[in-house]
Enzyme design. Structure first.
Site, PDB file in Angstrom:
ATOM      1  CD1 TRP A 123      -6.401  10.470  25.652  1.00  0.00           C
ATOM      2  CD2 TRP A 123      -6.117  12.686  25.558  1.00  0.00           C
ATOM      3  NE1 TRP A 123      -6.172  10.919  26.931  1.00  0.00           N
ATOM      4  CE2 TRP A 123      -5.994  12.282  26.890  1.00  0.00           C
ATOM      5  CE3 TRP A 123      -5.978  14.029  25.227  1.00  0.00           C
ATOM      6  CZ2 TRP A 123      -5.741  13.175  27.924  1.00  0.00           C
ATOM      7  CZ3 TRP A 123      -5.727  14.918  26.251  1.00  0.00           C
ATOM      8  CH2 TRP A 123      -5.602  14.487  27.582  1.00  0.00           C
ATOM      9  CG  HIS A 172      13.487  32.970  19.115  1.00  0.00           C
ATOM     10  ND1 HIS A 172      14.197  31.927  18.572  1.00  0.00           N
ATOM     11  CD2 HIS A 172      12.827  33.545  18.070  1.00  0.00           C
ATOM     12  CE1 HIS A 172      13.963  31.862  17.274  1.00  0.00           C
ATOM     13  NE2 HIS A 172      13.145  32.832  16.931  1.00  0.00           N
ATOM     14  N   GLY A 173      15.103  34.233  23.490  1.00  0.00           N
ATOM     15  CA  GLY A 173      14.871  34.997  24.715  1.00  0.00           C
ATOM     16  C   GLY A 173      13.377  35.238  24.931  1.00  0.00           C
ATOM     17  N   GLY A 174      13.034  36.464  25.333  1.00  0.00           N
ATOM     18  CA  GLY A 174      11.623  36.803  25.564  1.00  0.00           C
ATOM     19  C   GLY A 174      10.771  36.568  24.334  1.00  0.00           C
ATOM     20  CG  LEU A 199      -5.647   2.056  20.743  1.00  0.00           C
ATOM     21  CD1 LEU A 199      -6.283   0.666  20.702  1.00  0.00           C
ATOM     22  CD2 LEU A 199      -4.195   1.965  20.247  1.00  0.00           C
ATOM     23  CD  GLU A 209     -11.122   2.028  25.862  1.00  0.00           C
ATOM     24  OE1 GLU A 209     -11.185   1.681  27.071  1.00  0.00           O
ATOM     25  OE2 GLU A 209     -11.506   1.326  24.925  1.00  0.00           O
ATOM     26  N   PRO A 210     -10.282   6.875  28.348  1.00  0.00           N
ATOM     27  CG  PRO A 210     -12.304   7.799  29.075  1.00  0.00           C
ATOM     28  CD  PRO A 210     -11.733   6.831  28.088  1.00  0.00           C
ATOM     29  CD  GLU A 265       0.496   7.844  16.152  1.00  0.00           C
ATOM     30  OE1 GLU A 265       0.045   6.693  16.248  1.00  0.00           O
ATOM     31  OE2 GLU A 265      -0.188   8.800  15.784  1.00  0.00           O
ATOM     32  CB  SER A 270       9.822   8.758  24.962  1.00  0.00           C
ATOM     33  OG  SER A 270       9.658   9.756  23.994  1.00  0.00           O
TER      34      SER A 270
END
Ligand SMILES: Cc1cc2nc3c(=O)[nH]c(=O)nc-3n(C[C@H](O)[C@H](O)[C@H](O)COP(=O)(O)OP(=O)(O)OC[C@H]3O[C@@H](n4cnc5c(N)ncnc54)[C@H](O)[C@@H]3O)c2cc1C
Length: 393
Positions: free
Chosen positions: A156, A336-338, A125, A127-128, A361, A364
C-alpha cells in the site's frame, strides 16, 4: 530558489487557488479514471515549489507556516484528492520528517530535488500483515560491517511505483526499529504496482519487495533504534495534519457540488433545494464543513505556536474531518440521485476519496484510541478538585 520564494503567504495561496482551478480541477476526473498523475502536472507543481510549500527556502521551500500550509493543502485537495496526496507524501510525511531528523548531507541531497519534483519519495511503513500495529514491522535489517541488509515486503505504499527513493522502516532481531533511505536502483529492490483501488487511484500505489538490499550507514534516517519513536511518529503526525485538511477540502467540494445540483435539478415542478429533506442535508453539510475547517485551523494555530497538545488536536481534526467528508459526500451522492452514481458528476469520486481518509495515516479507530487516551488524562478531575467540588455542593 523558485519564483515564489519571495512571495507572501497570501500571494502563494491566491496563486495556488488559481492553479488548482485552471490546472488541476479540470483534470481531476481524468486523473482518477486513468489512475495516474500526469508527469507534466507534477513538473508544474515542482516549478512552483508546491512540493515543498512548508519547507524553508534553503531547501527550495515556500516557507508557509502550518496554518498557511493547511490552507494551501485545502486548495489543492478541493480540486483533486490524488494531487493533494502528492503533497501529503512528499511535503508532509517525507519532507517534514527529513527536515527534522535528516543529516545535513541527506537534506542537501534529497530535499531540493523533491522540491523541484526532480525526484519523488515514498514512505514505506505498512506491510501485508502489518497495518495499525505498525510497531510490529516484519521487514528486517541486520548490520554487516558498516552496512545494513534489508529483507521484507511493504504494501500500500503511495507513489512507490514511480518514486526514486523510499523511507523504509524495519526491525532487527532484537525488535529495535530503524528507518532507512533506500534508493530505487539498489540491487534487490522490486516494486509491484497495485491496481483496483477504491480511491487514491492515481497515487501510484505499489508493493515493495526488498531482497538482501544493502544500504550504507549514512542512509539511516534519524538514529538506529529511533525508527518508530521519532521517524514514524513524526511522519504520521505531519501526515495526519495533511489528511485533516484533505477531509475538510473534500467535504467543502462536495458541499458546493450538492448546492449546485440542488439549485439546478427540478422534480415535482420545483427545484430540489425547496424540499425540506434536501435542505436538512444541506444544513448539516454546511455545519459540518464549518466545524471541520475550524478544527483544522485550531490544529494549525497550535502547530504554529508549537503547543504541547498540537499532536492531539491534529488527531482530533483528522478523525473528525475524515468522518465528516464521508457523511457529506454520502449526502452529495444522495442529492444527485442516479447522477450521483456515475462519473458524469464528481459526487461518486468525492465519496470514494473521502472513505480512504478514514483508513490512511492511522484508521479512525486508532485515532479514537489516541484521542481517548488524551481525553482520559486531560479531563480527569483531580482528587483534590473533586473533594472541593463535593464540599461546595
Ligand atoms: C490509499 C492508501 C494509501 C496508503 N498509503 C500508504 C503509504 O504511503 N505508506 C504506508 O506505509 N501505508 C500506506 N497505506 C496503508 C495504511 O496506512 C493502512 O491501510 C492503515 O494503516 C490500516 O492498516 P491495515 O489496512 O493493515 O488495517 P488493519 O490494521 O488490519 O485494520 C483493520 C481494521 O481493524 C481496525 N483495528 C485495528 N486495530 C484495532 C484496535 N486496536 N482497536 C480497534 N480497531 C482496530 C482498524 O481500524 C480497521 O478498521 C495506504 C493505504 C491506502 C488504502
Amino acid at each position: 530558489m523558485n519564483a515564489h520564494t519571495c512571495a507572501s503567504a497570501a500571494q502563494i495561496l491566491e496563486e495556488a487557488k488559481q492553479f488548482a482551478a485552471q490546472e488541476i480541477r479540470p483534470l481531476a476526473g481524468e486523473i482518477d479514471a486513468k489512475g495516474e498523475l500526469p508527469r507534466s502536472l507534477i513538473d508544474k507543481m515542482g516549478k512552483r515549489g508546491y512540493l515543498a510549500a512548508s519547507w524553508p527556502a534553503e531547501f527550495g521551500g515556500l516557507g508557509l507556516d502550518p496554518v498557511a500550509y493547511g490552507l494551501f493543502t485545502e486548495q489543492i485537495g478541493k480540486a483533486c484528492s490524488n494531487t493533494r496526496a502528492l503533497l501529503t507524501v512528499q511535503t508532509s510525511l517525507l519532507g517534514e520528517t527529513m527536515l527534522r531528523f535528516g543529516t545535513e548531507a541527506q537534506k542537501r541531497l534529497w530535499l531540493p530535488q523533491v522540491a523541484r519534483a526532480e525526484k519523488l519519495g515514498a514512505f514505506a511503513l505498512s506491510e501485508p500483515n502489518v497495518g495499525s500495529d505498525a510497531k510490529s514491522v516484519q521487514t528486517t535489517y541486520r548490520k554487516e560491517g558498516g552496512r545494513y541488509i534489508l529483507n521484507g515486503s511493504k504494501k500500500w505504499i503511495s507513489f512507490a511505483a514511480i518514486a526514486d527513493f523510499f523511507v523504509v522502516t524495519a526491525s532487527d532481531s532484537s525488535g529495535q526499529i530503524t528507518s532507512f533511505i533506500v534508493e530505487r536502483e539498489r540491487e534487490g529492490v522490486h516494486t509491484l504496482p497495485m491496481a483496483g483501488m477504491l480511491g487514491n487511484r492515481a497515487v501510484h500505489i505499489a508493493e515493495i519487495r526488498l531482497d538482501e538490499v544493502e544500504v550504507p550507514a549514512e542512509n539511516v534516517l534519524g538514529n538506529v533504534g529511533g525508527g518508530f519513536t521519532y521517524i514514524v511518529s513524526t511522519a504520521l503526525d505531519h501526515g495526519r495534519y495533511s489528511i485533516a485538511w484533505a477531509g475538510a477540502a473534500i467535504a467543502a467540494e462536495a458541499l458546493e457540488a450538492m448546492v449546485t445540483y440542488a439549485r439546478s435539478r427540478s422534480q415535482f415542478g420545483e427545484k430540489l433545494h425547496h424540499f425540506q429533506l434536501i435542505k436538512g442535508m444541506i444544513g448539516d453539510a454546511v455545519t459540518k464543513v464549518h466545524a471541520a475547517r475550524s478544527l483544522c485551523l485550531a490544529a494549525g494555530e497550535m502547530r504554529r505556536s508549537v503547543a504541547a497538545d498540537a499532536i492531539h488536536e491534529t488527531a482530533i481534526a483528522k478523525y473528525f474531518t475524515s468522518k465528516v467528508a464521508v457523511e457529506v459526500t454520502n449526502d452529495t451522492v444522495q442529492i444527485h440521485g442516479g447522477n450521483g452514481c456515475r462519473n458524469d458528476y464528481p459526487a461518486e469520486r468525492l465519496f470514494r476519496e473521502a472513505k480512504v481518509l478514514e483508513i490512511i495515516e492511522g484508521t479512525s479507530q486508532i485515532q479514537q484510541q489516541v484521542i481517548a487516551q488524551y481525553g482520559l488524562r486531560k479531563y480527569a478531575v483531580k482528587k483534590q478538585e473533586a473533594v472541593q467540588t463535593k464540599k461546595e455542593a
